[in-house]
Scaffold this motif. Structure first.
Motif, PDB file in Angstrom:
ATOM      1  N   VAL A 154      -3.509 -28.061   0.896  1.00  0.00           N
ATOM      2  CA  VAL A 154      -2.880 -28.670  -0.274  1.00  0.00           C
ATOM      3  C   VAL A 154      -1.366 -28.625  -0.097  1.00  0.00           C
ATOM      4  O   VAL A 154      -0.786 -27.562   0.143  1.00  0.00           O
ATOM      5  N   ALA A 155      -0.723 -29.778  -0.208  1.00  0.00           N
ATOM      6  CA  ALA A 155       0.723 -29.845  -0.019  1.00  0.00           C
ATOM      7  C   ALA A 155       1.431 -29.011  -1.079  1.00  0.00           C
ATOM      8  O   ALA A 155       1.073 -29.070  -2.261  1.00  0.00           O
ATOM      9  N   PRO A 156       2.429 -28.197  -0.688  1.00  0.00           N
ATOM     10  CA  PRO A 156       3.118 -27.324  -1.649  1.00  0.00           C
ATOM     11  C   PRO A 156       3.725 -28.075  -2.827  1.00  0.00           C
ATOM     12  O   PRO A 156       3.674 -27.601  -3.964  1.00  0.00           O
ATOM     13  N   ALA A 160       2.883 -27.567  -6.800  1.00  0.00           N
ATOM     14  CA  ALA A 160       3.920 -27.285  -7.794  1.00  0.00           C
ATOM     15  C   ALA A 160       3.855 -28.278  -8.948  1.00  0.00           C
ATOM     16  O   ALA A 160       3.992 -27.893 -10.120  1.00  0.00           O
ATOM     17  N   ARG A 161       3.636 -29.557  -8.649  1.00  0.00           N
ATOM     18  CA  ARG A 161       3.565 -30.563  -9.712  1.00  0.00           C
ATOM     19  C   ARG A 161       2.361 -30.317 -10.619  1.00  0.00           C
ATOM     20  O   ARG A 161       2.436 -30.486 -11.840  1.00  0.00           O
ATOM     21  N   SER A 188       5.652 -18.781 -10.994  1.00  0.00           N
ATOM     22  CA  SER A 188       7.084 -19.035 -11.036  1.00  0.00           C
ATOM     23  C   SER A 188       7.628 -19.356  -9.653  1.00  0.00           C
ATOM     24  O   SER A 188       8.457 -20.267  -9.490  1.00  0.00           O
ATOM     25  N   GLN A 189       7.166 -18.626  -8.666  1.00  0.00           N
ATOM     26  CA  GLN A 189       7.657 -18.831  -7.298  1.00  0.00           C
ATOM     27  C   GLN A 189       7.367 -20.246  -6.811  1.00  0.00           C
ATOM     28  O   GLN A 189       8.214 -20.892  -6.185  1.00  0.00           O
ATOM     29  N   ARG A 190       6.187 -20.754  -7.113  1.00  0.00           N
ATOM     30  CA  ARG A 190       5.823 -22.090  -6.659  1.00  0.00           C
ATOM     31  C   ARG A 190       6.500 -23.190  -7.457  1.00  0.00           C
ATOM     32  O   ARG A 190       6.775 -24.267  -6.936  1.00  0.00           O
ATOM     33  N   LEU A 191       6.804 -22.918  -8.709  1.00  0.00           N
ATOM     34  CA  LEU A 191       7.482 -23.909  -9.534  1.00  0.00           C
ATOM     35  C   LEU A 191       8.945 -24.094  -9.132  1.00  0.00           C
ATOM     36  O   LEU A 191       9.553 -25.111  -9.481  1.00  0.00           O
ATOM     37  N   THR A 192       9.521 -23.124  -8.417  1.00  0.00           N
ATOM     38  CA  THR A 192      10.927 -23.274  -8.017  1.00  0.00           C
ATOM     39  C   THR A 192      11.135 -24.465  -7.096  1.00  0.00           C
ATOM     40  O   THR A 192      12.249 -24.989  -6.995  1.00  0.00           O
ATOM     41  N   LEU A 193      10.076 -24.934  -6.428  1.00  0.00           N
ATOM     42  CA  LEU A 193      10.210 -26.110  -5.564  1.00  0.00           C
ATOM     43  C   LEU A 193      10.627 -27.334  -6.364  1.00  0.00           C
ATOM     44  O   LEU A 193      11.283 -28.236  -5.842  1.00  0.00           O
ATOM     45  N   LEU A 194      10.255 -27.375  -7.642  1.00  0.00           N
ATOM     46  CA  LEU A 194      10.594 -28.528  -8.472  1.00  0.00           C
ATOM     47  C   LEU A 194      12.065 -28.522  -8.871  1.00  0.00           C
ATOM     48  O   LEU A 194      12.567 -29.524  -9.391  1.00  0.00           O
TER      49      LEU A 194
END
Length: 303
Positions: A154-156, A160-161, A188-194
């Motif tokens: 699954v693409a990071p 995140a989206r 939270s860590q994964r949402l920082t990509l946005l």
């Protein structure tokens, strides 16, 4: 000629029946779709054209399907698709039926396998019908996310989206973490990509900017992100140094061979355990991309 309903084991006359306890809305949907409201055992195998892709699917693009299509063609389908009936989906999402066509089932988990099966030319697919999966848009998104959250394909950015959509539905990262069985810090860590600029998000999707440093960079103000990303990319792929050829030796016949050099010891990596970010930075700076990928896969297996 038999109708589509007959081919799927559904009597058209039975479909128009309205059992006691069926809502007028469900009865109207049954009349429009030709699907029964109750009393029919769901099939375990259906024609592939009876399946529609999940409009809420977590992946934006179904890519790299050739290998999976070849596996399906050679070995067949090993795991059934999790689907909901078209009627249950329409009842929960009356405004989200674009792309469903006339398919009587909507795939909730297994959209990539469905796309690969279509590419491989399969005629039928095994399914498991569970209308509870179509209760709400959030439930469908959660089902797709939870089914894929432990998969490395699954693409990071897609992950995140999807997490952000869940936050929009449930109101907080803590609620989302609780529902998918993860910690708030993980979410939270994964949402920082946005928080990355669009240009850096593109670099994450292409793999030019690695995910771990990208999450750290996502915490910076956007005006500082480009410089930090350039530094991170150069640390992983340093520019090649042009080496000068050795000067020719004089009187090479009588020149003794150079002394055998002792190979330099492998450098040690000193890691400060102050935070996951500092650990990730140290590994990124000292490991090759292949070694970094191998370490990441080993860590994922231990989570």
């Amino acid at each position: 000629m038999s109708s589509k309903a007959d081919k799927l084991g559904i009597s058209a006359s039975f479909a128009r029946a309205q059992p006691v306890g069926v809502s007028s809305r469900r009865a109207a949907i049954a009349e429009a779709t030709g699907a029964p409201t109750s009393g029919v055992v769901p099939p375990s195998e259906v024609p592939i054209e009876a399946l529609a892709h999940n409009p809420f699917n977590l992946r934006e693009d179904l890519t790299d399907l050739d290998e999976l299509a070849q596996s399906l063609a050679v070995r067949g389908q090993l795991q059934p698709l999790a689907v909901a009936t078209r009627m249950a989906f329409m009842e929960a999402h009356p405004g989200a039926t674009d792309g469903l066509g006339r398919a009587p089932y909507v795939v909730i988990d297994g959209n990539r396998r469905l796309a690969a099966a279509q590419l491989a030319g399969l005629k039928t697919m095994h399914i498991h019908v569970n209308d509870a999966l179509s209760a709400s848009a959030a439930d469908i998104l959660e089902s797709a996310l939870i089914a894929n959250v432990h998969r490395v394909d699954v693409a990071p950015m897609d992950q995140a989206r999807a997490l952000q959509e869940l936050v929009d539905v449930h109101g907080s990262q803590a609620q989302v973490a609780k529902r998918i069985g993860k910690t708030p810090a993980w979410v939270s860590q994964r949402l920082t990509l946005l928080n990355l600029t669009p240009e850096l998000q593109d670099k994450v999707e292409t793999g030019e900017l690695k995910v771990e440093p990208a999450r750290r960079i996502g915490r910076l103000p956007q005006e500082q992100q480009a410089a930090a990303a350039t530094e991170s990319i150069n640390a992983v792929n340093p520019p090649r140094q042009r080496t000068r050829p050795a000067p020719p030796t004089v009187n090479a016949v009588n020149t003794p061979p150079p002394p055998t050099s002792t190979p330099a010891p492998s450098p040690r990596i000193t890691i400060s355990a102050q935070s996951p970010e500092t650990i990730a930075d140290a590994l990124t700076a000292h490991l090759t991309p292949d070694d970094l990928k191998a370490v990441t896969e080993l860590l994922m297996q231990r989570i």
